[in-house]
Scaffold this motif. Sequence first.
Motif, PDB file in Angstrom:
ATOM      1  N   UNK A 122       0.868  -1.155  -0.052  1.00 16.95           N
ATOM      2  CA  UNK A 122       0.044   0.069  -0.004  1.00 16.95           C
ATOM      3  C   UNK A 122       1.010   1.271  -0.091  1.00 16.95           C
ATOM      4  N   UNK A 123       0.461   2.273  -0.753  1.00 19.36           N
ATOM      5  CA  UNK A 123       1.003   3.634  -0.359  1.00 19.36           C
ATOM      6  C   UNK A 123       1.389   3.876   0.838  1.00 19.36           C
ATOM      7  N   UNK A 124       2.434   4.552   1.252  1.00 24.83           N
ATOM      8  CA  UNK A 124       2.719   5.024   2.733  1.00 24.83           C
ATOM      9  C   UNK A 124       1.848   6.056   3.372  1.00 24.83           C
ATOM     10  N   UNK A 125       1.498   6.890   2.240  1.00 23.58           N
ATOM     11  CA  UNK A 125       0.246   8.191   2.570  1.00 23.58           C
ATOM     12  C   UNK A 125      -0.870   7.714   1.450  1.00 23.58           C
ATOM     13  N   UNK A 126      -1.927   7.866   2.662  1.00 24.10           N
ATOM     14  CA  UNK A 126      -3.231   7.532   1.632  1.00 24.10           C
ATOM     15  C   UNK A 126      -3.732   6.370   1.798  1.00 24.10           C
ATOM     16  N   UNK A 127      -2.790   5.405   2.044  1.00 24.23           N
ATOM     17  CA  UNK A 127      -3.419   3.816   2.262  1.00 24.23           C
ATOM     18  C   UNK A 127      -3.892   3.270   0.938  1.00 24.23           C
ATOM     19  N   UNK A 128      -3.284   3.634  -0.039  1.00 23.90           N
ATOM     20  CA  UNK A 128      -3.689   3.104  -1.337  1.00 23.90           C
ATOM     21  C   UNK A 128      -3.183   1.938  -1.961  1.00 23.90           C
ATOM     22  N   UNK A 129      -4.045   1.007  -2.309  1.00 25.48           N
ATOM     23  CA  UNK A 129      -3.304  -0.438  -2.778  1.00 25.48           C
ATOM     24  C   UNK A 129      -2.551  -0.400  -3.954  1.00 25.48           C
ATOM     25  N   UNK A 130      -1.514  -1.001  -3.839  1.00 29.87           N
ATOM     26  CA  UNK A 130      -0.626  -1.122  -5.332  1.00 29.87           C
ATOM     27  C   UNK A 130      -0.968  -2.318  -5.834  1.00 29.87           C
ATOM     28  N   UNK A 131      -0.703  -3.403  -4.733  1.00 33.88           N
ATOM     29  CA  UNK A 131      -0.760  -4.874  -5.356  1.00 33.88           C
ATOM     30  C   UNK A 131      -0.940  -5.926  -4.115  1.00 33.88           C
ATOM     31  N   UNK A 132      -1.390  -7.124  -4.427  1.00 35.55           N
ATOM     32  CA  UNK A 132      -1.715  -7.689  -3.357  1.00 35.55           C
ATOM     33  C   UNK A 132      -1.449  -9.254  -4.170  1.00 35.55           C
ATOM     34  N   UNK A 133      -0.820 -10.160  -3.502  1.00 36.50           N
ATOM     35  CA  UNK A 133      -0.708 -11.474  -3.941  1.00 36.50           C
ATOM     36  C   UNK A 133      -0.987 -12.331  -2.825  1.00 36.50           C
ATOM     37  N   UNK A 134      -1.486 -13.665  -2.939  1.00 33.44           N
ATOM     38  CA  UNK A 134      -1.782 -14.669  -2.100  1.00 33.44           C
ATOM     39  C   UNK A 134      -1.712 -16.025  -2.566  1.00 33.44           C
ATOM     40  N   UNK A 135      -1.391 -16.951  -2.075  1.00 32.01           N
ATOM     41  CA  UNK A 135      -1.277 -18.567  -2.365  1.00 32.01           C
ATOM     42  C   UNK A 135      -2.905 -19.068  -2.595  1.00 32.01           C
ATOM     43  N   UNK A 136      -2.922 -19.687  -3.657  1.00 33.13           N
ATOM     44  CA  UNK A 136      -4.504 -20.455  -3.781  1.00 33.13           C
ATOM     45  C   UNK A 136      -4.057 -21.947  -4.270  1.00 33.13           C
ATOM     46  N   UNK A 137      -4.786 -23.087  -3.900  1.00 32.07           N
ATOM     47  CA  UNK A 137      -4.520 -24.318  -4.376  1.00 32.07           C
ATOM     48  C   UNK A 137      -4.849 -24.260  -5.834  1.00 32.07           C
ATOM     49  N   UNK A 138      -5.893 -23.777  -6.307  1.00 32.54           N
ATOM     50  CA  UNK A 138      -6.261 -23.781  -7.735  1.00 32.54           C
ATOM     51  C   UNK A 138      -5.357 -23.169  -8.581  1.00 32.54           C
ATOM     52  N   UNK A 139      -4.816 -22.021  -8.311  1.00 30.09           N
ATOM     53  CA  UNK A 139      -4.162 -20.841  -9.613  1.00 30.09           C
ATOM     54  C   UNK A 139      -2.514 -20.672  -8.995  1.00 30.09           C
ATOM     55  N   UNK A 140      -2.057 -21.389  -7.890  1.00 30.63           N
ATOM     56  CA  UNK A 140      -0.888 -20.947  -7.218  1.00 30.63           C
ATOM     57  C   UNK A 140      -0.835 -19.484  -6.785  1.00 30.63           C
ATOM     58  N   UNK A 141       0.155 -18.894  -7.130  1.00 35.34           N
ATOM     59  CA  UNK A 141      -0.003 -17.478  -6.493  1.00 35.34           C
ATOM     60  C   UNK A 141      -0.759 -16.661  -7.467  1.00 35.34           C
TER      61      UNK A 141
END
Length: 220
Positions: free
Chosen positions: A155-174
């Motif tokens: 997230x941005x340090x100012x404003x808390x705006x999302x930049x990216x996120x990644x997470x693990x899943x069984x079906x798709x990998x990351x």
Amino acid sequence: MRFLVVLACFLAASLAEEEHISHPKPQPCSSSSLQSGGLTVSTQNEKLWTYAKFIYDGPGQQMRLWESGTYQNKSFSIDVLLKYKQGVMYLIDDKNKTCIKQDLKSPFHPMEVPKDAFLLAQAVIGSSSGPNQGLLVNTWQGDLPDKSGRYMTTFTAFGCIPINTSYQTKEFGWVVVNFFNNVIGTPDPNQFIPPDYCPTAEAKGGAEKAGDFLSMLQML
Ligand SMILES: *[C@@H]1O[C@H](CO)[C@@H](O)[C@H](O)[C@H]1NC(C)=O
Ligand SMILES: *[C@@H]1O[C@H](CO)[C@@H](O)[C@H](O)[C@H]1NC(C)=O
Ligand SMILES: *[C@@H]1O[C@H](CO)[C@@H](O)[C@H](O)[C@H]1NC(C)=O
């Protein structure tokens, strides 16, 4: 957006020592409650790639996505309204004026850094050499609530705006979600209302063969 809960904080102490003394320690934060913008989703196993415009309403627990992309080498485009409070999603075809209503079983994940996330790093995207050349961001990490894997989110340090996120899943990998062109607010709140050609009664089916893909959408 799978911004999720739970994490031991045994690393917090060692991370704290590496902090720059001049900066206050970044804190987990919540993004603006109404947002719109663009995002891409891609998966490690390359089954799914999508580009979407989105509108997001945190307090209302709803989101609408206009997506196009490829799923298992087939291109698709989709207009979907996700209403988590009601537990329903609408697959909307505005051209043909058709609409499929489906159950939405997954819990709502607000756009936020979970309170128990721990800070991996603070970094400048771009350059810190001159004004407006860079963006200060915080990258956080944690375990998925069901312990099935991990997530990382920036997230941005100012404003808390999302930049990216990644997470693990069984079906798709990351699964990697990248955000861009985020704007505070939503241009048209009516877009959270299903069009009048959508069914009002409980209705399921018609899209079973897209099950994987739909479950993917539900994780957003
Ligand atoms: C997609 O196409 C590539 C290249 O033609 C192929 O290797 C891959 O197996 C295909 N994937 C799926 C899920 O069909
Ligand atoms: C919309 O209608 C056209 C013409 O009947 C049809 O070819 C097309 O497949 C429909 N689109 C969807 C998404 O059902
Ligand atoms: C998210 O953004 C940060 C900062 O630019 C970058 O270091 C990281 O690699 C990105 N993560 C993904 C999964 O794209």
